[in-house]
Each structure stands twice: as structure tokens, then as C-alpha cells.
Scaffold this motif. Structure first.
Motif, PDB file in Angstrom:
ATOM      1  N   VAL A  59       0.832  -1.211   0.000  1.00 45.43           N
ATOM      2  CA  VAL A  59       0.000   0.000   0.000  1.00 45.43           C
ATOM      3  C   VAL A  59       0.869   1.265   0.000  1.00 45.43           C
ATOM      4  CG1 VAL A  59      -2.083  -0.992   0.993  1.00 45.43           C
ATOM      5  CG2 VAL A  59      -0.294  -0.161   2.512  1.00 45.43           C
ATOM      6  N   ASP A  60       2.196   1.107   0.056  1.00 44.58           N
ATOM      7  CA  ASP A  60       3.079   2.258  -0.152  1.00 44.58           C
ATOM      8  C   ASP A  60       2.780   2.918  -1.490  1.00 44.58           C
ATOM      9  OD1 ASP A  60       4.246   1.487   2.137  1.00 44.58           O
ATOM     10  OD2 ASP A  60       6.272   1.241   1.341  1.00 44.58           O
ATOM     11  N   ASN A  61       2.395   2.072  -2.462  1.00 42.81           N
ATOM     12  CA  ASN A  61       2.075   2.604  -3.786  1.00 42.81           C
ATOM     13  C   ASN A  61       0.883   3.547  -3.728  1.00 42.81           C
ATOM     14  OD1 ASN A  61       4.056   1.199  -5.454  1.00 42.81           O
ATOM     15  ND2 ASN A  61       2.965  -0.655  -4.836  1.00 42.81           N
ATOM     16  N   ILE A  62      -0.081   3.243  -2.837  1.00 42.48           N
ATOM     17  CA  ILE A  62      -1.263   4.106  -2.706  1.00 42.48           C
ATOM     18  C   ILE A  62      -0.849   5.464  -2.140  1.00 42.48           C
ATOM     19  CG2 ILE A  62      -3.500   4.392  -1.568  1.00 42.48           C
ATOM     20  CD1 ILE A  62      -3.938   1.433  -1.751  1.00 42.48           C
ATOM     21  N   ALA A  63       0.023   5.431  -1.118  1.00 42.97           N
ATOM     22  CA  ALA A  63       0.511   6.698  -0.549  1.00 42.97           C
ATOM     23  C   ALA A  63       1.237   7.499  -1.623  1.00 42.97           C
ATOM     24  CB  ALA A  63       1.447   6.428   0.631  1.00 42.97           C
ATOM     25  N   LYS A  64       2.013   6.792  -2.461  1.00 44.74           N
ATOM     26  CA  LYS A  64       2.749   7.473  -3.532  1.00 44.74           C
ATOM     27  C   LYS A  64       1.785   8.070  -4.555  1.00 44.74           C
ATOM     28  CE  LYS A  64       5.982   6.678  -7.290  1.00 44.74           C
ATOM     29  NZ  LYS A  64       6.473   8.068  -7.302  1.00 44.74           N
ATOM     30  N   LEU A  65       0.706   7.321  -4.874  1.00 40.40           N
ATOM     31  CA  LEU A  65      -0.261   7.840  -5.853  1.00 40.40           C
ATOM     32  C   LEU A  65      -0.951   9.085  -5.291  1.00 40.40           C
ATOM     33  CD1 LEU A  65      -1.570   7.305  -8.659  1.00 40.40           C
ATOM     34  CD2 LEU A  65      -3.420   6.175  -7.451  1.00 40.40           C
ATOM     35  N   ASN A  66      -1.296   9.065  -4.009  1.00 37.51           N
ATOM     36  CA  ASN A  66      -1.914  10.249  -3.390  1.00 37.51           C
ATOM     37  C   ASN A  66      -0.988  11.452  -3.522  1.00 37.51           C
ATOM     38  OD1 ASN A  66      -4.144   8.778  -2.590  1.00 37.51           O
ATOM     39  ND2 ASN A  66      -3.354   8.363  -0.546  1.00 37.51           N
ATOM     40  N   ARG A  67       0.288  11.216  -3.260  1.00 37.07           N
ATOM     41  CA  ARG A  67       1.310  12.267  -3.341  1.00 37.07           C
ATOM     42  C   ARG A  67       1.417  12.775  -4.780  1.00 37.07           C
ATOM     43  NH1 ARG A  67       4.933   9.085  -0.469  1.00 37.07           N
ATOM     44  NH2 ARG A  67       6.124   8.519  -2.312  1.00 37.07           N
ATOM     45  N   ASP A  68       1.563  11.822  -5.707  1.00 38.38           N
ATOM     46  CA  ASP A  68       1.736  12.193  -7.115  1.00 38.38           C
ATOM     47  C   ASP A  68       0.500  12.910  -7.653  1.00 38.38           C
ATOM     48  OD1 ASP A  68       4.198  11.063  -7.067  1.00 38.38           O
ATOM     49  OD2 ASP A  68       3.638   9.200  -8.084  1.00 38.38           O
ATOM     50  N   TYR A  69      -0.682  12.525  -7.144  1.00 36.41           N
ATOM     51  CA  TYR A  69      -1.919  13.152  -7.626  1.00 36.41           C
ATOM     52  C   TYR A  69      -1.967  14.617  -7.199  1.00 36.41           C
ATOM     53  CZ  TYR A  69      -6.860  13.982  -8.500  1.00 36.41           C
ATOM     54  OH  TYR A  69      -8.051  14.496  -8.954  1.00 36.41           O
ATOM     55  N   MET A  70      -1.537  14.889  -5.952  1.00 39.36           N
ATOM     56  CA  MET A  70      -1.509  16.284  -5.476  1.00 39.36           C
ATOM     57  C   MET A  70      -0.568  17.113  -6.351  1.00 39.36           C
ATOM     58  SD  MET A  70      -1.548  16.370  -1.343  1.00 39.36           S
ATOM     59  CE  MET A  70      -0.975  14.770  -0.860  1.00 39.36           C
ATOM     60  N   ILE A  71       0.617  16.545  -6.621  1.00 36.57           N
ATOM     61  CA  ILE A  71       1.605  17.266  -7.432  1.00 36.57           C
ATOM     62  C   ILE A  71       1.054  17.495  -8.837  1.00 36.57           C
ATOM     63  CG2 ILE A  71       3.906  17.094  -8.483  1.00 36.57           C
ATOM     64  CD1 ILE A  71       4.671  15.372  -5.959  1.00 36.57           C
ATOM     65  N   ALA A  72       0.430  16.462  -9.403  1.00 38.63           N
ATOM     66  CA  ALA A  72      -0.090  16.558 -10.774  1.00 38.63           C
ATOM     67  C   ALA A  72      -1.198  17.597 -10.864  1.00 38.63           C
ATOM     68  CB  ALA A  72      -0.592  15.190 -11.233  1.00 38.63           C
ATOM     69  N   CYS A  73      -2.066  17.658  -9.844  1.00 40.27           N
ATOM     70  CA  CYS A  73      -3.145  18.653  -9.845  1.00 40.27           C
ATOM     71  C   CYS A  73      -2.560  20.059  -9.780  1.00 40.27           C
ATOM     72  CB  CYS A  73      -4.086  18.433  -8.664  1.00 40.27           C
ATOM     73  SG  CYS A  73      -5.344  17.207  -9.006  1.00 40.27           S
ATOM     74  N   ALA A  74      -1.557  20.241  -8.912  1.00 41.88           N
ATOM     75  CA  ALA A  74      -0.921  21.555  -8.803  1.00 41.88           C
ATOM     76  C   ALA A  74      -0.285  21.936 -10.138  1.00 41.88           C
ATOM     77  CB  ALA A  74       0.130  21.535  -7.700  1.00 41.88           C
ATOM     78  N   ALA A  75       0.366  20.962 -10.789  1.00 40.13           N
ATOM     79  CA  ALA A  75       1.012  21.230 -12.081  1.00 40.13           C
ATOM     80  C   ALA A  75      -0.030  21.594 -13.136  1.00 40.13           C
ATOM     81  CB  ALA A  75       1.810  20.001 -12.520  1.00 40.13           C
ATOM     82  N   GLU A  76      -1.160  20.883 -13.103  1.00 47.54           N
ATOM     83  CA  GLU A  76      -2.214  21.164 -14.089  1.00 47.54           C
ATOM     84  C   GLU A  76      -2.811  22.547 -13.861  1.00 47.54           C
ATOM     85  OE1 GLU A  76      -5.903  18.637 -15.848  1.00 47.54           O
ATOM     86  OE2 GLU A  76      -6.123  19.400 -13.816  1.00 47.54           O
ATOM     87  N   ALA A  77      -3.003  22.913 -12.579  1.00 48.57           N
ATOM     88  CA  ALA A  77      -3.635  24.186 -12.250  1.00 48.57           C
ATOM     89  C   ALA A  77      -2.813  25.361 -12.751  1.00 48.57           C
ATOM     90  CB  ALA A  77      -3.837  24.300 -10.745  1.00 48.57           C
ATOM     91  N   VAL A  78      -1.478  25.272 -12.656  1.00 46.71           N
ATOM     92  CA  VAL A  78      -0.654  26.393 -13.102  1.00 46.71           C
ATOM     93  C   VAL A  78      -0.146  26.186 -14.529  1.00 46.71           C
ATOM     94  CG1 VAL A  78       0.038  27.012 -10.764  1.00 46.71           C
ATOM     95  CG2 VAL A  78       1.438  25.416 -12.069  1.00 46.71           C
ATOM     96  N   GLY A  79      -0.633  25.115 -15.171  1.00 49.58           N
ATOM     97  CA  GLY A  79      -0.339  24.933 -16.586  1.00 49.58           C
ATOM     98  C   GLY A  79       1.082  24.515 -16.879  1.00 49.58           C
ATOM     99  N   VAL A  80       1.678  23.723 -16.013  1.00 45.98           N
ATOM    100  CA  VAL A  80       3.039  23.243 -16.266  1.00 45.98           C
ATOM    101  C   VAL A  80       3.043  22.315 -17.479  1.00 45.98           C
ATOM    102  CG1 VAL A  80       4.898  21.802 -15.340  1.00 45.98           C
ATOM    103  CG2 VAL A  80       3.837  23.543 -13.915  1.00 45.98           C
ATOM    104  N   PHE A  81       1.967  21.584 -17.664  1.00 48.68           N
ATOM    105  CA  PHE A  81       1.844  20.779 -18.881  1.00 48.68           C
ATOM    106  C   PHE A  81       0.436  20.933 -19.419  1.00 48.68           C
ATOM    107  CE2 PHE A  81      -0.805  17.324 -17.455  1.00 48.68           C
ATOM    108  CZ  PHE A  81      -0.753  17.504 -16.085  1.00 48.68           C
TER     109      PHE A  81
END
Lengths: 266, 255
Positions: free
Chosen positions: B232-254
Motif C-alpha cells: 500500500v506504499d504505492n497508494i501513498a505514492k499515488l496520493n502524493r503524485d496526484y496532489m503534485i499533478a493537480c498543482a502542475a495542471e492548475a498552473v499549466g506546467v503541462f
């Protein structure tokens, strides 16, 4: 004239005379917004779109539940610290309990601050409860029941989170009605002792705090996992922290009705 | 080698629309070195001899690497012995046991027949982002592309997921977080997966949400039921990565 140039002119204008400061600032604001309007809309559009997707996604809502849960845990610590003042002073020998001074102190803070804290807490609780219920409804709908259910390691507390949560909410309503709405800060100590002298009232409090323990025990370590701060190495540690936190906080809360029933506080 | 006599309580359902029910069968004279699926084969042979419809179940490689076999045994997917059903042996059971056999249940896994369910939803999550767009060529030379040992191990552990769906079937909320997080982590950890990390995380999570899976409540039933030991470490990592990805999407990094 182009908006940007107008901006600078306004800025100069308001720098020249103090009287024109307000006017100048207003114009500056209007022109600045006008000049950057397209960019502002584009940025806000992206942010709002993503924010909307975030708060409707499974992980996003879970993160909000975790963050609001963490706030409520911190509130519990503060509340407990306040409650412990009940053991200060010696009301039996005419020295007023410290909790009277603490309660009076809380009520002498500015009304706006008191209400800001109350409304803030209510908003946090509302987000926590509404999102959890929304997630729970989805979870129930996503599942098909087995004829024979089996469980490997899901704890009882993790499987009864909604139940204990509802119990805590009912308790909260009663608690606010009993000790906040009908409370008197100056006679806080006597009010509490009178209330807990009734075994039914004390029993209800103890039962509710036991539910709180179960809720906190799963909730605290769940916060770390949901916020992505958990790994195989530290997960057992979070588990221990959660149990210890629950035992200390809930044990201390329960100690008050128990102390009243045992006649230590009278 | 003692042979076993067992009572089976098996879920029978003619098709997706039919009303399912539990039926009781006697499994007689089962050798304890037989696998669980071989036990069902023996029962089915008897059913065919009696002119009855055999029990329908999914299976393929029967060596624990394809992820096709399913079955919820006594309420636990794959029987909860850290192996797939095909690798579960009858020596795990005692003579006279009653065994409940049900399909992998979840609203996102529509039942096809008896114990067979449609797990296409998991493929749809992969199709949303569980891949790399660039041509990675054939296997590179060893150490051609430096990857830290710990990272390589974590990616390999995540890649061990065979996509059987036991995580969904064991979850009290039918959440596909363990599957999705393992498939995302496997690529997100490696250099080849880095350029599309944010895009992948957002696409896979949004697809997972759209498919009607439940939401994770951190009970870790999935980890306990997983025949491949996905953490379930992978789940914690996905939660982390999802937060980062949302922040990146919000400011238009990609885009």
C-alpha cells in the motif's frame, strides 16, 4: 491610451498628492485588472477547472477529509488542554477551580474572534462530514455483498468509521446544547459537576468518547496515508502514534466524568 | 496422502441478468496435492457425468503469473494465502471443510456467468495512462541508463501486479486504488516514465473514478489479499503524485 500606460500614470498621480491616493489606487486597480484581464481569466480558469476536478475526485475529497480531520484532531488537543484546568484550584476549600477562569477568559475574547473560531470549526466539521458521507454513499454503491464475508486485516475501528462518526456528531450536538448553549462561564465547574453526577449523562459521555477513540485511532494514521506521508517503514509507527494519541486524549476526557462519579471532583 | 471430502457452497448464475444463488456440491476424494482449480475440475467432471452444467470459472496459465484466475474463497479473494487461486493447494484445507466459492464481486466487475466476471474496467484504467508514449526500443544494455537500486526494486515490486483484481474484490469499498497505484508507480518511478508522469497520474485516477470503483479508506485489505504482495506504499505514492499533478495542471506546467 493603452491600459498599461494608464496604470503607470495613475500610480504617478497618486504618488504626487496624498489626497488623491484613494482615487489613484482605485484607478490603478481598475486599469491593472483591465490590462491583465485575459491572463487573469486564463489563470483562474485553469485553477478553478483543476480545483473543481480535485474536489470531485476520489483522492481529492479524501485529502480534504484528511486535512479537515487533522484540524479537528488539533482542536481536540486544544479542547483537552482547556478541560484539564478543571483539576486546578480547590473548590472544596473555597479556592475556585481554574476552569471557571478559563471559561470566563474564553468568553471575554472579542466577539468577532470567538465567532470566527466557532464558524471556522463548524465549516471544517461540515466539510469533513459532507465529503465523508458522499464518499461512503459511493463506496456502498460500488460494492456487491458477498454471501459469506471475510476480513483479513481491516480493523473494527476502520469498518465502523461512519457509525462512530455519526455517534460523535450526535454527542457533539448534545454537548454543545448542554455546556455551551445552557452554560454559564462563571459557574462552569459547578455546572459540569452537576451534569456528571447523573450516571446516565456520564455514561453517555464515556460511551461517546469511546467512539471518539475508535474514530481517532483509525483516522490519525489514515491522515498520513492519504496525504502520502506513509511508507512501509513508518506505517507501524503511525499506528502506535494513533493508538497512543487516542488513549491519552480520550482517557483524559473520560477522566472528568469518572472523577465526578468517584467523588474526586465535587 | 489423505484424500479430502469437502462441501462446496458455489455461486451459480446462468448469465448477467439471471438471479444468482448458492448451490451445494460434494467434492469427494480430492487429493491434497491438487490445486484449487484442479479440485473444481474434478467436481466439474462429475457434474458433466451426471449431465449437469459444469461450474464456469476463469483460469489460464495455472502457474500464478497471468492473473486470470479469480474466485473469492470463504469471503477472501484467492483464499488469502498470498498466492493466486491456481497456486492454492488443497492441503490448506481439512477433511470435512465447507468452502464458500463466490466470484470477485464489485459493481465495476459485471458478472458474466457463475464465477466468471468481466474485469475490463482494469484494462480501461491502463488504457487511460498506464503506458509510455515514446519508443523505448528493446531491452537496454545493463547499466546503460542509471537507475538507483532502491528505485529499481520499488518499480519491480509494483510491476509484479498481475492485474487479477483481488484488491478490488477484497476491498470493503471495491476501490481499485492498489491496482491503479501499482501500475502508475511502476512507470512513474523509472526514467522512461518521468516525462508523462503528471499526465499519467491524472488520466488514470480520473478514469478509475469514472468507472464506478469505490474510494480507498486505508483498511489495507487489498495488500493482505494481493497474491503478488503489492504494498500500500504505492497508494501513498499515488496520493502524493496526484496532489503534485493537480498543482502542475492548475498552473499549466503541462498541457
Amino acid at each position: 491610451m493603452r491600459p498599461l500606460q494608464s496604470c503607470w500614470l495613475c500610480l504617478l498621480f497618486c504618488c504626487c498628492s496624498r489626497k488623491n491616493l484613494v482615487f489613484g489606487a482605485c484607478f490603478f486597480g481598475v486599469f491593472a485588472v483591465e490590462y491583465f484581464r485575459k491572463d487573469v481569466i486564463a489563470i483562474m480558469n485553469d485553477i478553478i477547472t483543476t480545483a473543481c476536478k480535485f474536489v470531485t475526485s476520489s483522492i481529492g475529497r479524501k485529502i480534504l477529509v484528511a486535512l479537515t480531520g487533522a484540524c479537528l484532531l488539533l482542536f481536540l488537543v486544544g479542547h483537552l488542554a482547556g478541560n484539564m484546568t478543571i483539576y486546578g484550584g480547590d473548590p472544596g476549600n473555597g479556592v475556585p477551580s481554574w476552569i471557571d477562569a478559563y471559561a470566563t477568559g474564553l468568553h471575554t475574547m472579542p466577539a468577532w474572534l470567538l465567532w470566527a473560531i466557532r464558524l471556522g470549526l463548524a465549516a471544517i466539521l461540515l466539510i469533513h462530514v459532507v465529503l465523508t458521507l458522499a464518499l461512503k454513499i459511493e463506496n456502498v454503491n460500488a460494492r456487491t455483498q458477498y454471501q459469506k464475508e471475510g476480513t483479513l486485516k481491516a480493523t473494527l475501528s476502520s469498518r465502523t468509521m461512519v457509525l462512530t462518526g455519526i455517534m460523535i456528531f450526535c454527542f457533539l450536538v448534545f454537548h454543545l446544547w448542554q455546556l455551551t448553549v445552557n452554560g454559564d462561564p462563571a459557574n462552569c465547574y459547578q455546572h459540569i459537576v452537576d451534569a456528571f453526577t447523573s450516571p446516565i449523562c456520564s455514561g453517555f459521555y464515556i460511551l461517546a468518547i469511546c467512539c471518539l477513540f475508535m474514530h481517532v485511532r483509525h483516522g490519525l494514521q489514515s491522515v498520513f496515508q492519504t496525504l502520502g506521508l506513509s511508507t512501509r517503514k513508518v506505517r507501524p509507527l503511525y499506528n502506535i502514534i494513533a493508538v497512543l494519541f487516542g488513549l491519552v486524549v480520550c482517557g483524559a476526557f473520560i477522566s472528568i466524568p469518572v472523577a465526578v462519579l468517584c467523588g474526586i471532583l465535587k | 496422502m489423505a484424500n479430502l471430502n469437502l462441501t462446496l457452497k458455489v455461486w451459480r448464475q446462468e448469465n448477467a441478468q439471471a438471479q444468482g444463488r448458492i448451490e451445494t456440491y460434494k467434492a469427494k476424494n480430492i487429493p491434497d496435492e491438487a490445486s484449487f482449480l484442479e479440485m473444481l475440475d474434478i467436481v466439474n467432471e462429475e457434474l458433466v457425468h451426471e449431465g449437469k452444467e459444469p461450474i464456469v470459472f476463469d483460469h489460464d496459465c495455472r502457474e500464478g503469473i497471468c492473473g486470470m484466475c479469480s474466485l473469492t474463497i470463504n469471503g477472501v479473494p484467492h483464499g488469502g494465502k498470498k498466492v493466486t487461486t491456481c497456486q492454492l493447494h488443497m492441503r490448506q484445507f481439512k477433511d470435512g471443510d465447507t468452502i464458500w466459492i463466490e466470484p470477485f464481486r464489485a459493481q465495476a466487475f459485471p458478472l458474466l456467468r457463475d464465477l466468471m466476471v468481466d474485469r475490463t474496467a482494469l484494462d480501461n484504467i491502463i488504457a487511460a495512462g498506464g503506458f509510455v508514449d515514446i519508443r523505448t526500443g528493446s531491452a537496454p544494455n545493463a547499466n546503460n541508463m542509471p537507475v538507483r537500486k532502491k528505485t529499481a526494486d520499488a518499480a519491480f515490486d509494483a510491476a509484479a501486479c498481475v492485474g487479477c483484481g483481488a484488491c478490488v474484490a477484497s476491498c470493503k469499498n471495491s476501490s481499485a486504488m492498489l491496482f491503479t497505484s501499482a501500475k502508475a508507480a511502476h512507470l512513474n518511478l523509472l526514467p522512461q516514465g518521468q516525462p508523462e508522469k503528471n499526465k499519467r497520474v491524472l488520466a488514470m485516477v480520473r478514469q478509475m473514478d469514472a468507472l464506478g470503483f469505490g474510494n480507498c479508506t486505508n483498511q489495507y485489505e487489498c495488500e493482505a489479499a494481493c497474491p503478488k504482495g503489492i504494498s500500500v506504499d504505492n497508494i501513498a505514492k499515488l496520493n502524493r503524485d496526484y496532489m503534485i499533478a493537480c498543482a502542475a495542471e492548475a498552473v499549466g506546467v503541462f498541457a
